[in-house]
Design an enzyme around this catalytic site. Structure first.
Site, PDB file in Angstrom:
ATOM      1  N   LYS A 143       7.976   4.332   2.649  1.00 50.32           N
ATOM      2  CA  LYS A 143       7.476   3.507   3.760  1.00 50.32           C
ATOM      3  C   LYS A 143       8.061   3.976   5.099  1.00 50.32           C
ATOM      4  CE  LYS A 143       4.738   0.594   1.592  1.00 50.32           C
ATOM      5  NZ  LYS A 143       3.296   0.611   1.868  1.00 50.32           N
ATOM      6  N   SER A 168       6.274  -1.255   5.589  1.00 50.26           N
ATOM      7  CA  SER A 168       7.085  -2.348   5.026  1.00 50.26           C
ATOM      8  C   SER A 168       8.409  -2.413   5.770  1.00 50.26           C
ATOM      9  CB  SER A 168       7.366  -2.097   3.546  1.00 50.26           C
ATOM     10  OG  SER A 168       8.313  -3.031   3.072  1.00 50.26           O
ATOM     11  N   ASP A 218     -10.432   1.202  -4.257  1.00 53.22           N
ATOM     12  CA  ASP A 218      -9.313   0.884  -5.159  1.00 53.22           C
ATOM     13  C   ASP A 218      -9.481   1.636  -6.465  1.00 53.22           C
ATOM     14  OD1 ASP A 218      -7.329  -0.756  -6.792  1.00 53.22           O
ATOM     15  OD2 ASP A 218      -7.356  -1.957  -4.978  1.00 53.22           O
ATOM     16  N   TYR A 251      10.681   3.596  -2.711  1.00 58.32           N
ATOM     17  CA  TYR A 251       9.676   2.847  -1.937  1.00 58.32           C
ATOM     18  C   TYR A 251      10.084   2.788  -0.461  1.00 58.32           C
ATOM     19  CZ  TYR A 251       6.975  -1.337  -0.482  1.00 58.32           C
ATOM     20  OH  TYR A 251       6.150  -2.218   0.163  1.00 58.32           O
ATOM     21  N   ASP A 282      -8.645   6.831  -5.724  1.00 58.05           N
ATOM     22  CA  ASP A 282      -7.213   6.921  -6.018  1.00 58.05           C
ATOM     23  C   ASP A 282      -6.566   7.529  -4.780  1.00 58.05           C
ATOM     24  OD1 ASP A 282      -4.652   7.667  -6.745  1.00 58.05           O
ATOM     25  OD2 ASP A 282      -5.222   8.371  -8.729  1.00 58.05           O
ATOM     26  N   VAL A 283      -5.688   6.770  -4.124  1.00 57.77           N
ATOM     27  CA  VAL A 283      -5.152   7.218  -2.833  1.00 57.77           C
ATOM     28  C   VAL A 283      -4.245   8.446  -2.943  1.00 57.77           C
ATOM     29  CG1 VAL A 283      -5.333   5.009  -1.618  1.00 57.77           C
ATOM     30  CG2 VAL A 283      -3.256   5.529  -2.953  1.00 57.77           C
ATOM     31  N   LEU A 343      -2.761  -8.166  -0.544  1.00 61.18           N
ATOM     32  CA  LEU A 343      -2.969  -8.078   0.908  1.00 61.18           C
ATOM     33  C   LEU A 343      -4.281  -7.368   1.253  1.00 61.18           C
ATOM     34  CD1 LEU A 343      -1.882  -8.465   3.808  1.00 61.18           C
ATOM     35  CD2 LEU A 343      -0.783  -6.217   3.578  1.00 61.18           C
TER      36      LEU A 343
HETATM   37  N1  LIG Z   1       3.813  -7.994  -1.090  1.00 67.95           N
HETATM   38  C1  LIG Z   1       4.638  -7.928  -0.063  1.00 67.95           C
HETATM   39  O1  LIG Z   1       5.409  -8.844   0.215  1.00 67.95           O
HETATM   40  C2  LIG Z   1       4.627  -6.693   0.808  1.00 67.95           C
HETATM   41  C3  LIG Z   1       5.603  -6.576   1.819  1.00 67.95           C
HETATM   42  C4  LIG Z   1       5.578  -5.459   2.644  1.00 67.95           C
HETATM   43  C5  LIG Z   1       4.609  -4.489   2.475  1.00 67.95           C
HETATM   44  N2  LIG Z   1       3.696  -4.626   1.478  1.00 67.95           N
HETATM   45  C6  LIG Z   1       2.686  -3.570   1.345  1.00 67.95           C
HETATM   46  O2  LIG Z   1       1.409  -4.167   1.395  1.00 67.95           O
HETATM   47  C7  LIG Z   1       0.477  -3.370   0.655  1.00 67.95           C
HETATM   48  C8  LIG Z   1      -0.265  -4.246  -0.361  1.00 67.95           C
HETATM   49  O3  LIG Z   1       0.693  -4.828  -1.237  1.00 67.95           O
HETATM   50  P1  LIG Z   1       0.328  -6.021  -2.219  1.00 67.95           P
HETATM   51  O4  LIG Z   1       1.501  -6.910  -2.251  1.00 67.95           O
HETATM   52  O5  LIG Z   1      -1.000  -6.579  -1.880  1.00 67.95           O
HETATM   53  O6  LIG Z   1       0.261  -5.211  -3.628  1.00 67.95           O
HETATM   54  P2  LIG Z   1      -0.641  -5.461  -4.924  1.00 67.95           P
HETATM   55  O7  LIG Z   1       0.050  -4.713  -6.039  1.00 67.95           O
HETATM   56  O8  LIG Z   1      -0.951  -6.897  -5.123  1.00 67.95           O
HETATM   57  O9  LIG Z   1      -1.999  -4.718  -4.589  1.00 67.95           O
HETATM   58  C9  LIG Z   1      -2.044  -3.321  -4.460  1.00 67.95           C
HETATM   59  C10 LIG Z   1      -3.472  -2.835  -4.630  1.00 67.95           C
HETATM   60  O10 LIG Z   1      -3.427  -1.393  -4.536  1.00 67.95           O
HETATM   61  C11 LIG Z   1      -4.174  -0.847  -5.621  1.00 67.95           C
HETATM   62  N3  LIG Z   1      -3.650   0.476  -5.956  1.00 67.95           N
HETATM   63  C12 LIG Z   1      -2.483   0.787  -6.570  1.00 67.95           C
HETATM   64  N4  LIG Z   1      -2.393   2.121  -6.741  1.00 67.95           N
HETATM   65  C13 LIG Z   1      -3.513   2.658  -6.195  1.00 67.95           C
HETATM   66  C14 LIG Z   1      -4.009   3.983  -6.060  1.00 67.95           C
HETATM   67  N5  LIG Z   1      -3.327   5.042  -6.538  1.00 67.95           N
HETATM   68  N6  LIG Z   1      -5.193   4.170  -5.443  1.00 67.95           N
HETATM   69  C15 LIG Z   1      -5.906   3.107  -4.986  1.00 67.95           C
HETATM   70  N7  LIG Z   1      -5.499   1.845  -5.092  1.00 67.95           N
HETATM   71  C16 LIG Z   1      -4.313   1.613  -5.697  1.00 67.95           C
HETATM   72  C17 LIG Z   1      -4.005  -1.835  -6.764  1.00 67.95           C
HETATM   73  O11 LIG Z   1      -5.040  -1.691  -7.741  1.00 67.95           O
HETATM   74  C18 LIG Z   1      -4.074  -3.168  -6.019  1.00 67.95           C
HETATM   75  O12 LIG Z   1      -5.403  -3.616  -5.864  1.00 67.95           O
HETATM   76  C19 LIG Z   1       1.308  -2.258   0.006  1.00 67.95           C
HETATM   77  O13 LIG Z   1       1.261  -1.090   0.796  1.00 67.95           O
HETATM   78  C20 LIG Z   1       2.708  -2.837   0.005  1.00 67.95           C
HETATM   79  O14 LIG Z   1       3.685  -1.839  -0.037  1.00 67.95           O
HETATM   80  C21 LIG Z   1       3.670  -5.699   0.644  1.00 67.95           C
END
Ligand SMILES: NC(=O)c1ccc[n+]([C@@H]2O[C@H](COP(=O)([O-])OP(=O)(O)OC[C@H]3O[C@@H](n4cnc5c(N)ncnc54)[C@H](O)[C@@H]3O)[C@@H](O)[C@H]2O)c1
Length: 247
Positions: A157, A139, A34, A153, A60-61, A15
């Site tokens: 959230k 989320s 990232d 999680y 790193d967040v 995302l």
């Molecule tokens: N995928 C879904 O359906 C969904 C649904 C609801 C909410 N979300 C939320 O959307 C957001 C993105 O999710 P996604 O599906 O793209 O996940 P993803 O795992 O594909 O991508 C996550 C990104 O965050 C980076 N990351 C992880 N730990 C990190 C850290 N400590 N510091 C910096 N960067 C870090 C990873 O390297 C990666 O690029 C998240 O907050 C997730 O909880 C996703």
């Protein structure tokens, strides 16, 4: 007028990458932050070969110092940014009765401490300038507690939605708005990688609109909330879940 700028965390893939691209299309300078620095750099280069309108940051967040360093680098590079999207997140599926202290802390750190630190560091920077927008990616799990991704999680959230309200109230008088977006399951690599096909079919059948969510629509909402005109949207949680949860 100089371009507006945004920092998107977790922008190397998923995302965050879609959100970063969409802001760039909307004319923003985009910082892709990232831990996966090489992937973030490749994406930044594909958006702006000379780095004028896109750059990657190693961040790193879970570290407040990393947010402070990112803020300082962006002040040097572009005079700062106007928008923060706290997007980075992760989970590891574990039954609630079996979550260890270490697993709990890890998931809380990535999904909740990240929001605290991002809002503290960039919220203060925006407030000092009298303008800014923060969008926290929460989320559906944080609203209804039920999630295939785990109780830790969901709790993180839910906390992110609460922090959104706290910072929204705290920063509003200084020109800064803070909102959350709460997506349901989206059509993203992580969903296809982590949910077995049969289970995914059942997940989709359970969504009233009968489809996974579109990440590009979530990105559109983020761009909308980031606009200067969006000053009256503050402390809100925008549900994008296909009707899975209504309130
Ligand atoms: N995928 C879904 O359906 C969904 C649904 C609801 C909410 N979300 C939320 O959307 C957001 C993105 O999710 P996604 O599906 O793209 O996940 P993803 O795992 O594909 O991508 C996550 C990104 O965050 C980076 N990351 C992880 N730990 C990190 C850290 N400590 N510091 C910096 N960067 C870090 C990873 O390297 C990666 O690029 C998240 O907050 C997730 O909880 C996703």
């Amino acid at each position: 007028m100089s371009k507006r700028g945004v920092i998107v965390t977790g922008a190397a893939r998923g995302l965050g990458a879609v959100v970063a691209r969409r802001f760039h299309e909307a004319g923003y300078r985009v910082a892709l932050a990232d831990i996966a620095f090489d992937d973030a750099s490749a994406l930044a280069k594909s958006l702006s070969a000379d780095g004028d309108t896109a750059c990657a940051l190693r961040l790193d967040v879970t570290s407040k110092a990393d947010f402070e360093q990112a803020r300082d680098e962006l002040i040097q590079r572009w005079g700062g940014v106007d928008v923060l999207v706290n997007n980075a997140g992760a989970s590891k599926v574990v039954p609630v009765m079996e979550i260890t202290a270490e697993q709990f802390d890890q998931v809380i750190d990535i999904n909740l401490r990240s929001v605290l630190f991002g809002c503290q560091v960039f919220g203060q920077f925006f407030a000092d300038r009298g303008a800014g927008r923060i969008v926290n990616i929460a989320s559906l799990a944080g609203q209804n507690g039920g999630s295939a991704t785990g109780a830790h999680y969901a709790a993180a959230k839910g906390g992110a939605i609460t922090l959104t309200k706290v910072f929204a109230r705290d920063l509003a008088a200084r020109g800064v708005t803070v909102n959350a977006i709460s997506p349901g399951p989206m059509d993203l690599p992580i969903v296809h990688e982590s949910v077995p096909p049969e289970k995914l079919k059942a997940v989709i059948e359970n969504i009233p609109v009968g489809q996974l969510g579109s990440p590009s629509y979530v990105a559109d909402v983020a761009v909308l909330l980031a606009s200067v005109d969006a000053y009256f949207a503050n402390g809100a949680c925008w549900d994008v879940n296909g009707g899975l949860f209504m309130r």
